[in-house]
Design a protein around this motif. Structure first.
Motif, PDB file in Angstrom:
ATOM      1  N   LYS A  45       0.829  -1.202   0.000  1.00  0.00           N
ATOM      2  CA  LYS A  45       0.000   0.000   0.000  1.00  0.00           C
ATOM      3  C   LYS A  45       0.865   1.254   0.000  1.00  0.00           C
ATOM      4  O   LYS A  45       0.501   2.278  -0.581  1.00  0.00           O
ATOM      5  CB  LYS A  45      -0.950  -0.007   1.206  1.00  0.00           C
ATOM      6  CG  LYS A  45      -2.079  -1.030   1.074  1.00  0.00           C
ATOM      7  CD  LYS A  45      -2.993  -1.008   2.289  1.00  0.00           C
ATOM      8  CE  LYS A  45      -4.112  -2.048   2.124  1.00  0.00           C
ATOM      9  NZ  LYS A  45      -5.002  -2.089   3.315  1.00  0.00           N
ATOM     10  N   GLY A  46       2.031   1.161   0.660  1.00  0.00           N
ATOM     11  CA  GLY A  46       2.977   2.278   0.622  1.00  0.00           C
ATOM     12  C   GLY A  46       3.525   2.499  -0.772  1.00  0.00           C
ATOM     13  O   GLY A  46       3.743   3.637  -1.201  1.00  0.00           O
ATOM     14  N   SER A 251      -1.635  -4.874   9.589  1.00  0.00           N
ATOM     15  CA  SER A 251      -2.552  -3.977   8.892  1.00  0.00           C
ATOM     16  C   SER A 251      -3.922  -4.103   9.544  1.00  0.00           C
ATOM     17  O   SER A 251      -4.147  -4.993  10.367  1.00  0.00           O
ATOM     18  CB  SER A 251      -2.636  -4.320   7.404  1.00  0.00           C
ATOM     19  OG  SER A 251      -3.124  -5.633   7.215  1.00  0.00           O
ATOM     20  N   GLY A 279       3.520   0.757   5.380  1.00  0.00           N
ATOM     21  CA  GLY A 279       3.227   1.631   4.255  1.00  0.00           C
ATOM     22  C   GLY A 279       3.879   2.990   4.429  1.00  0.00           C
ATOM     23  O   GLY A 279       4.455   3.552   3.488  1.00  0.00           O
TER      24      GLY A 279
END
Length: 343
Positions: A45-46, A251, A279
């Motif tokens: 996601k990062g 997460s 992220g």
């Protein structure tokens, strides 16, 4: 040791096809894969956030991941990414430490990142670690406030110094809070032995719930899906008073806890999730590399103070949430010191 305070927020004048700056990044996964609903997915996601901010596309010249199906894929994947022209290469997970170190020596002009471990003496490698003991302490506080059976569990993946942080923080948080509340809370703990055996994790969870645990903190990556499955199976036939919970990891795993209860209504058994700011860390380092300030040779540590680690509000009661946030402030202020190794 350098504690990162904020991510790079430099602004650049960019057009669609003519970048003032352009920097490509690659993620080499461990065997859990990029869609593990946990550690690697959070890192990815990062990557996506970095690409969006800098108008980079997935693929050559932008950002991409290379899937490892076994440990034997680590080195070939680094070679493939480096030869494809990616400039900053990430090894996501301590299992990739040796592969990162080797690749960094082979490609001295490339940037390398090891997440969740430390490599010293290599100027083109930055190490990023997380104070997961601190966030796990908060989960322990929340669990102690929430349990009605006064029995909770911890299920880890494979034993390591990294997993020690999760176990140590959680146990200390439970113990400190139990003392404060005048409770006597039993903590069950067991390790799966790896991060992929969902059936084994499910069996361990079944045993713990049978021993009256009503909350299990799982730090087992993909294997942890088995813990969620067992909790949901039990809750689908139980009354609300006998509901069991799971604490997610790395997460926000609230989606993993969705199920239909015995009354046919949608429900959720994810009490909270212990977040590791993968992220944020991935993007922070990539942003620095983007402007020519890759922190090679440094060790970046992400903790509670700037939400490098944290927990979600999830399904916590107001009291449990407030208590966890009070503990957060006390850890940041130095009033609580969280152990890094379980007793």
């Amino acid at each position: 040791m350098l504690i990162t305070l904020t991510g790079c927020r430099a602004k650049h004048s960019l057009s669609k096809n003519n970048y003032k700056n352009k920097h490509s990044i690659a993620l080499i996964t461990d065997i859990s894969g990029v869609d593990d609903h946990s550690f690697t997915e959070a890192a990815w996601k990062g990557f996506e956030a970095f690409g969006k901010q800098h108008q980079l596309s997935r693929g050559m010249g932008g950002y991409q991941y290379f899937q490892s199906n076994s440990e034997g894929d680590f080195v070939p994947n680094f070679n493939q990414a480096a030869n494809a022209g990616f400039e900053t290469l990430y090894g996501v997970g301590y299992a990739l430490k040796e592969a990162v170190s080797s690749a960094a020596q082979k490609y001295p002009k490339k940037n390398f990142v090891i997440m969740d471990d430390v490599i010293t003496g290599q100027k083109n490698v930055v190490s990023a670690t997380f104070k997961s003991n601190e966030s796990s302490y908060l989960a322990g506080v929340a669990a102690a406030y929430t349990t009605t059976t006064n029995t909770v569990g911890f299920i880890g993946g494979a034993r390591s110094t990294v997993l020690d942080l999760f176990e140590a923080g959680f146990k200390q948080g439970v113990a400190d809070t139990a003392k404060k509340l005048g409770k006597k809370i039993t903590i069950l703990d067991q390790y799966v032995g790896d991060f992929t055996s969902t059936d084994k994790a499910k069996a361990i969870a079944q045993s713990m719930y049978a021993k009256k645990a009503d909350i299990i903190y799982q730090a087992a990556a993909t294997a942890g899906n088995g813990v969620f499955q067992e909790a949901k199976n039990l809750n689908e036939t139980r009354s609300e008073k006998k509901k069991v919970w799971v604490i997610g990891v790395d997460s926000d795993q609230s989606a993993q806890g969705e199920y239909t209860n015995s009354k046919g209504k949608k429900d959720n058994c994810t009490l909270t999730s212990v977040l590791k700011g993968l992220g944020f860390a991935v993007k922070d380092i990539a942003d620095k590399a983007y402007v020519g300030k890759f922190p090679g040779g440094k060790h970046l540590v992400y903790g509670l103070e700037h939400n490098g680690v944290s927990i979600t509000k999830g399904n916590l009661s107001t009291k449990a949430w407030q208590a966890s946030q009070e503990a957060r402030s006390q850890i940041i202020n130095g009033k609580i010191t969280v152990r890094t190794s379980p007793k």
